[in-house]
Design an enzyme around this catalytic site. Structure first.
Site, PDB file in Angstrom:
ATOM      1  CE  LYS A  26      -3.869  -2.454   2.099  1.00  0.00           C
ATOM      2  NZ  LYS A  26      -4.726  -2.769   3.230  1.00  0.00           N
ATOM      3  CD  GLN A  46      -3.582  -4.367   6.327  1.00  0.00           C
ATOM      4  OE1 GLN A  46      -3.698  -3.320   5.704  1.00  0.00           O
ATOM      5  NE2 GLN A  46      -3.997  -5.522   5.844  1.00  0.00           N
ATOM      6  CG  ASP A  97      -9.868  -0.090   5.343  1.00  0.00           C
ATOM      7  OD1 ASP A  97      -9.642  -0.626   4.247  1.00  0.00           O
ATOM      8  OD2 ASP A  97      -9.125  -0.203   6.335  1.00  0.00           O
TER       9      ASP A  97
HETATM   10  N1  GUN Z   1      -7.046  -6.848   5.992  1.00  0.00           N
HETATM   11  C1  GUN Z   1      -7.448  -7.578   4.922  1.00  0.00           C
HETATM   12  N2  GUN Z   1      -8.096  -6.799   4.035  1.00  0.00           N
HETATM   13  C2  GUN Z   1      -8.101  -5.539   4.547  1.00  0.00           C
HETATM   14  C3  GUN Z   1      -8.626  -4.295   4.082  1.00  0.00           C
HETATM   15  O1  GUN Z   1      -9.233  -4.177   3.008  1.00  0.00           O
HETATM   16  N3  GUN Z   1      -8.419  -3.235   4.917  1.00  0.00           N
HETATM   17  C4  GUN Z   1      -7.776  -3.347   6.110  1.00  0.00           C
HETATM   18  N4  GUN Z   1      -7.650  -2.252   6.851  1.00  0.00           N
HETATM   19  N5  GUN Z   1      -7.294  -4.496   6.564  1.00  0.00           N
HETATM   20  C5  GUN Z   1      -7.453  -5.583   5.781  1.00  0.00           C
END
Ligand code: GUN
Length: 328
Positions: A54, A98, A121
């Site tokens: 990311k 995350q 998110d």
């Molecule tokens: N863990 C797995 N997928 C995601 C996501 O789309 N966002 C976040 N914050 N954590 C994740």
């Protein structure tokens, strides 16, 4: 039949090019690049990889990213206080924590402490509620990426049957809302579903998001269906790999297992999906890349909201909502 591969690489590359142009425009208009804070708690190795991807993608499109790595022992109050500061920080347009988080932290409390208009998110209950009502909002990245894959590959959604296997808050449930908003007929299956194959075989669009390597097989797939594989599973058993892959791909996978101890596979048996489906998203190289691209797109949307001194409430007022006329 050999399915057409829907390449996440190509689709995410075109989204990233659009995001890059948007970032340039935002900088020209406001003098400041969009800013994204990515918080990671503890040392989950998979999370470390996802967060690194990311952050790297932010750098590639000109988004300022701040990677905040916090100790496993952080308390919920400390984490929430940190999020409150980011909510107030004018240089930060988007905030992402995350997941998964260590067990002592309440995901819901943490999600709700992120400002709605910085919630890139789309997990805040206000954004979830707006999505369910078909209103403008920040949308969860993986399901938003699936919609982009389908639309940009000209897979018709309206009026067709979508079956989603998996009911998580991150993928299955928000995707169901999005597909309903796109006028698809949606069924959500899960671990208690009876006659799974009978239901999945009714799918024009079949989405696998269950977290079980190669679980959906030929018997689950309607010939010609679009099969979207959201799974990310590690397989280290060469015999199991041979059930999933053939030819050169199997050779590649076996050598990956030898070198790295495991290979990444989806929730669908790729060999059988390729023979039976009309469209298929590979793992890796499919949906996963779109998740990152849509995060950056959401960050641009959030940056625009912040700069317009407006928020998602105003952006989603009924007069501007796309789906208000939807009746049933
Ligand atoms: N863990 C797995 N997928 C995601 C996501 O789309 N966002 C976040 N914050 N954590 C994740």
């Amino acid at each position: 039949m050999t399915a057409k591969i829907l390449s996440g690489r190509e689709i995410s590359a075109s989204i990233l090019a659009e995001v890059k142009a948007d970032v340039r425009r935002i900088i020209a208009e406001s003098g400041a690049a969009p800013g994204l804070a990515v918080l990671r708690v503890g040392d989950d190795p998979a999370s470390a990889v996802y967060v690194a991807k990311k952050v790297q993608a932010c750098n590639e499109v000109g988004i300022r990213s701040q990677h905040i790595h916090l100790p496993e022992t952080i308390t919920e109050d400390e984490l929430i206080n940190g999020l409150m500061s980011l909510n107030e920080d004018p240089k930060i347009d988007g905030i992402l924590v995350q997941l998964p988080l260590p067990a002592h932290l309440d995901v819901q409390a943490i999600t709700e402490s992120i400002c709605v208009k910085k919630d890139v998110d789309g997990f805040h209950p206000t954004n979830v509620g707006r999505l369910s009502q078909g209103r403008e909002c920040l949308k969860p990245c993986t399901p938003a990426g699936i919609i982009e894959i389908l639309k940009r590959s000209a897979v018709e959604i309206e009026g067709r049957n979508t079956v989603i296997v998996g009911r998580s808050n991150i993928v299955g449930k928000p995707l169901a809302a999005m597909m309903i908003n796109e006028n698809s007929t949606v069924t959500v299956c899960h671990s208690r579903t009876r006659n799974l194959a009978e239901i999945t075989r009714s799918a024009d669009i079949l989405v696998a998001a269950i977290g079980r390597a190669g679980y959906l097989r030929a018997e689950h797939i309607r010939p010609g269906a679009a099969v979207i594989d959201v799974g990310i599973n590690r397989v280290s058993d060469p015999d199991f790999a041979a059930e999933l892959f053939g030819g050169e791909e199997l050779d590649k996978r076996l050598s990956t297992i030898k070198q790295r101890g495991a290979t990444i596979v989806g929730d669908v048996n790729p060999k059988e999906a390729l023979e039976r489906a009309g469209f298929y998203t590979p793992v890796p190289g499919g949906v996963g890349l779109l998740t990152v691209a849509m995060l950056l797109k959401n960050t641009v949307t959030a940056a625009r909201m912040q700069r317009q001194k407006t928020d998602a409430v105003r952006l989603s007022s009924p007069s501007r909502s796309k789906n208000v006329s939807q009746k049933s």
